[in-house]
Motif scaffolding. Structure first.
Motif, PDB file in Angstrom:
ATOM      1  N   LEU A  89     -10.051  -4.881  -1.072  1.00 47.97           N
ATOM      2  CA  LEU A  89      -9.152  -3.586  -1.145  1.00 47.97           C
ATOM      3  C   LEU A  89      -7.740  -3.972  -1.771  1.00 47.97           C
ATOM      4  O   LEU A  89      -6.675  -3.034  -1.868  1.00 47.97           O
ATOM      5  N   TYR A 255     -10.628   0.831 -11.144  1.00 47.91           N
ATOM      6  CA  TYR A 255     -10.413   0.040  -9.991  1.00 47.91           C
ATOM      7  C   TYR A 255     -10.607  -1.383 -10.084  1.00 47.91           C
ATOM      8  O   TYR A 255      -9.697  -2.103  -9.815  1.00 47.91           O
ATOM      9  N   ARG A 371      -3.285   1.081  -2.376  1.00 49.49           N
ATOM     10  CA  ARG A 371      -3.049   1.450  -1.243  1.00 49.49           C
ATOM     11  C   ARG A 371      -3.646   3.275  -1.312  1.00 49.49           C
ATOM     12  O   ARG A 371      -4.388   3.704  -0.455  1.00 49.49           O
ATOM     13  N   HIS A 373      -5.089   4.749  -3.530  1.00 49.81           N
ATOM     14  CA  HIS A 373      -6.438   5.142  -3.802  1.00 49.81           C
ATOM     15  C   HIS A 373      -7.606   4.873  -2.894  1.00 49.81           C
ATOM     16  O   HIS A 373      -8.429   5.579  -2.269  1.00 49.81           O
ATOM     17  N   ASN A 374      -7.408   3.485  -2.061  1.00 52.97           N
ATOM     18  CA  ASN A 374      -8.385   3.336  -1.125  1.00 52.97           C
ATOM     19  C   ASN A 374      -8.284   4.126   0.018  1.00 52.97           C
ATOM     20  O   ASN A 374      -9.021   4.443   0.777  1.00 52.97           O
ATOM     21  N   GLN A 375      -6.873   4.720   0.253  1.00 54.90           N
ATOM     22  CA  GLN A 375      -6.620   5.702   1.446  1.00 54.90           C
ATOM     23  C   GLN A 375      -7.451   6.988   1.306  1.00 54.90           C
ATOM     24  O   GLN A 375      -8.265   7.396   2.001  1.00 54.90           O
ATOM     25  N   THR A 377      -9.911   7.495  -0.928  1.00 53.94           N
ATOM     26  CA  THR A 377     -11.277   7.292  -1.259  1.00 53.94           C
ATOM     27  C   THR A 377     -11.849   6.989   0.232  1.00 53.94           C
ATOM     28  O   THR A 377     -13.116   6.875   0.262  1.00 53.94           O
ATOM     29  N   THR A 379     -11.641   4.109   1.940  1.00 53.40           N
ATOM     30  CA  THR A 379     -12.190   2.686   2.011  1.00 53.40           C
ATOM     31  C   THR A 379     -11.070   1.776   2.893  1.00 53.40           C
ATOM     32  O   THR A 379     -11.456   0.936   3.240  1.00 53.40           O
ATOM     33  N   ALA A 380     -10.063   2.414   3.297  1.00 57.00           N
ATOM     34  CA  ALA A 380      -9.052   1.896   4.116  1.00 57.00           C
ATOM     35  C   ALA A 380      -8.395   2.945   4.722  1.00 57.00           C
ATOM     36  O   ALA A 380      -8.194   4.193   4.327  1.00 57.00           O
ATOM     37  N   THR A 403      -9.543   8.280 -10.782  1.00 57.21           N
ATOM     38  CA  THR A 403      -9.051   7.611  -9.429  1.00 57.21           C
ATOM     39  C   THR A 403      -7.614   7.920  -9.170  1.00 57.21           C
ATOM     40  O   THR A 403      -6.903   8.782  -9.838  1.00 57.21           O
TER      41      THR A 403
END
Length: 534
Positions: A89, A255, A371, A373-375, A377, A379-380, A403
Motif C-alpha cells: 500500500l 501504481y 493514499r 489512489h488506494n482510498q 480503489t 484497497t485502503a 490511476t
C-alpha cells in the motif's frame, strides 16, 4: 622556482635597518594608520561579535508546533517516508521509520548509518538539521505554523490544486484566461471550503490562479521579469531561454512505478527533453527551471540585472549615493550585495532542513497521491477529506491516466527529504529579502517583457508598472511555489518564504553595526506588507 635562502642575501645590520642586495632601508615596525590601535581594534571586533551573539541568544525562544499527524496515525500515513521500505500500500515499514526517528532524536552520525533503506536512493542530508551558522539566527530559533493536517479541508484544497497544476502544465500562462482547463481549475478551487490561494472578492480567478500572495504577485505577468530579461554576466550576456521537458510527458502514473519509487528505486520512465530552449511560458517550464537551478541562481541573476540599472536602482539608504568622492565596493557595492545573497540563501536552506527533519516530517504530495489512489480503489481506508475525493481534478486525472496518483513532472518525483517547508521557498525568501534591503523597491523596471506562448521570443509588456519590490516578491513566489507545478510541493510549503525572510533579517541585524559609513539602516517591505528598518 623557489631559491635557497643565503645569509649573504639579507643581513640584519641593527634594529630597524636591513641590508639587501647592497641597499640599506629603514624597516618600520608598523605602518598602520587609522582611528584605533591594533589592540583596540581587536577588542572592538570581539565586542561586535559578542554583542551580535548575545542579541541572537536573548531573543525569545519560539515553540515548534506540528500538525500532530505522526502521533495520530500509527501507520504514519501523514508523514514522509520515501526511500524507506514500504508494504504493497506504500505504507512505511514501522521498524525502519522508528530507526529513522531514533537517529533524528539522538543526532548520532552512527545511528543514521543504521536506517534501513528500501532501495538504492539515499536520504537527503538529514544531518544538516544540526549544523550551526555563525551569523544571524540559529536554525532552531525560527518557528513556523504547523503544516496542514492530513485529513483537513486545507489539505484537500492544496491537493486538488496540485492535481489541477498537473493537468495544466502545458497551458501557457498567457492563455489562462481562455483555456478550458484553467477556467475549470479556478471554478472548482473557488468552491472549496478552505482553499488559501489568492482570491478576488472571495473567488479564485484565472488572474489569481496558482499565484503567490505577496505584494506584487498579482500585478502583471505570472512570471517575474527577473526570470525573463537578459542577465549581464561579466563580459557576456545570459539569454534566459532554458532547456525544458517535452510537453505531455508525465511520470509516476502507474501504481507499480509509484511504489518502486517510494521504495527508493529509479523510475522506469526517464525524463524527455524538448530540443529547443525556451523562455519560461508555462508550468512545465517553470517546474523544470526549479528542478535544475542552484540555490541562489534566480537571485544572482536578479542582482546582476538590478546592478545594471545603475545608482538609480539602489536603496535610498545606500550611503554612497550621498558621497561626492566615493563609491561603494566591499561595503554597499556589488561585492557586498552579491555575497549577502549567497550567504543568506545557504543559511536559509539550513533552516529549512531543521524544520523538515526535526519538526514536521510532512509527507510529499506524491505520497499523498498514493493514499488517494488506494482510498478510491478500495484497497485502503484512510481519513481523507471528502472534498478532495469528490473533486473534478481527480476524476480528470483518472480519465487521462487510469490511476488516481498525482502525475509528476520529474521522472524521479520528489527528493528524499520531507515536504514542509520547501527548501526553494526558504532560499527564495532569503534571496529576495536581501535584494530588497539593497535596492529601491519603488524603482520601475524599464522595458518590461512577456514570453510568447511558444517560449521562443519576448514581447513588450503593456500594463501596470512593474516595480523592483513587486517583481522580487514575484520572483520569490515563482521559485518558492514553482516546484508545485511539478507535483513535489504543496502551496503551504511556501511558508518557507517567511523562514528565509527571518534568516536574512537576522543576518542584516548582525552586520548592521559593522560598517564605518554614515548609514541610516536597511529599510524594506516584508512579504506581509509591513515595513522594517534594521
Amino acid at each position: 622556482m623557489f631559491g635557497v635562502f643565503k645569509m649573504s642575501d639579507k643581513v640584519l645590520l641593527n634594529e630597524g635597518k636591513v641590508a639587501q642586495g647592497g641597499n640599506t632601508f629603514n624597516q618600520v615596525e608598523s605602518c598602520e594608520i587609522g582611528p584605533t590601535s591594533t589592540r583596540q581594534r581587536r577588542e572592538d571586533a570581539f565586542q561586535i561579535r559578542r554583542n551580535a551573539a548575545l542579541f541572537q541568544k536573548n531573543l525569545t525562544l519560539p515553540g515548534h508546533p506540528c500538525n500532530g499527524d505522526e502521533n495520530l496515525f500509527v501507520n504514519k500515513i501523514g508523514n514522509f517516508s520515501k526511500g524507506l521500505p514500504h508494504n504493497h500500500l506504500g505504507e512505511v515499514d514501522l521498524n525502519a521509520y522508528n530507526d529513522m526517528i531514533r537517529a533524528l532524536s539522538t543526532g548520532s552520525p552512527d545511528d543514521f548509518e543504521f536506517i534501513p533503506l528500501g532501495g538504492v536512493t539515499k536520504l537527503a542530508s538529514p544531518q544538516t538539521a544540526y549544523a550551526f551558522e555563525m551569523v544571524g539566527p540559529d536554525t532552531h530559533h525560527i518557528s513556523m505554523i504547523p503544516a496542514p493536517a492530513f485529513s483537513s479541508a486545507w489539505s484537500a484544497g492544496e491537493m486538488t490544486e496540485l492535481y489541477w497544476l498537473a493537468l495544466t502544465r502545458d497551458v501557457p500562462f498567457a492563455k489562462y484566461n481562455t483555456d478550458p482547463l484553467t477556467l475549470a481549475a479556478a471554478g472548482e478551487l473557488s468552491g472549496f471550503s478552505d482553499f488559501r490561494g489568492p482570491k478576488v472578492n472571495g473567488v479564485v480567478t484565472t488572474d489569481t490562479l496558482f499565484r503567490g500572495d505577496t505584494p506584487g504577485d498579482l500585478t502583471g505577468p505570472y512570471i517575474s521579469q527577473f526570470l525573463w530579461k537578459d542577465i549581464p554576466y561579466g563580459a557576456t550576456t545570459i539569454v534566459q531561454r532554458y532547456r525544458t521537458t517535452a510537453a505531455g510527458v508525465d511520470h509516476m502514473t502507474s501504481y507499480e512505478d509509484w511504489l518502486n519509487t517510494q521504495n527508493g528505486f529509479p523510475s522506469s520512465t526517464p525524463n524527455q527533453f524538448d530540443p529547443t530552449p525556451r523562455y519560461i511560458r508555462n508550468g512545465r517550464d517553470l517546474g523544470e527551471w526549479c528542478h535544475r537551478d542552484f540555490t541562489f541562481q534566480g537571485f544572482l541573476g536578479a542582482c546582476l540585472i538590478l546592478l545594471s540599472y545603475g545608482p538609480a536602482a539602489l536603496s535610498p539608504s545606500n550611503p554612497y549615493l550621498r558621497s561626492a568622492t566615493q563609491n561603494g565596493r566591499s561595503t554597499f557595492g556589488a561585492p557586498h550585495i552579491l555575497d549577502f545573497v549567497a550567504r543568506a540563501t545557504r543559511a536559509a536552506d539550513m533552516a529549512a532542513w531543521y524544520q523538515k527533519w526535526l519538526v514536521h516530517r510532512r509527507l510529499r504530495p506524491e505520497e499523498f497521491g498514493g493514499r488517494v489512489h488506494n482510498q478510491l480503489t478500495g484497497t485502503a481506508n484512510y481519513p481523507i477529506n471528502q472534498e478532495l475525493l469528490d473533486s473534478q481534478a481527480i476524476a480528470d486525472v483518472y480519465s487521462k491516466f487510469g490511476t488516481y496518483l498525482l502525475p509528476q513532472a520529474y521522472a524521479e518525483g520528489c527528493p528524499t527529504h520531507p515536504s514542509y517547508p520547501a527548501g526553494h521557498a526558504c532560499v527564495a525568501g532569503a534571496g529576495a529579502t536581501m535584494l530588497k534591503a539593497f535596492f529601491k523597491e519603488s524603482f520601475v523596471i524599464p522595458n518590461p517583457v512577456v514570453a510568447s506562448t511558444d517560449g521562443l521570443s519576448l514581447l513588450p509588456y503593456s500594463g501596470p508598472a512593474l516595480t523592483v519590490g513587486g517583481e522580487l516578491n514575484k520572483l520569490a513566489s515563482n521559485i518558492g511555489l514553482g516546484r508545485n507545478t511539478a507535483g513535489v510541493h504543496y502551496r503551504s510549503d511556501g511558508e518557507g518564504l517567511k523562514v528565509g525572510e527571518a534568516v536574512a533579517i537576522g543576518i542584516l541585524q548582525d552586520y548592521r553595526k559593522t560598517y564605518n559609513e554614515n548609514f541610516s539602516g536597511f529599510s524594506f517591505t516584508k512579504f506581509d506588507g509591513t515595513k522594517i528598518v534594521i
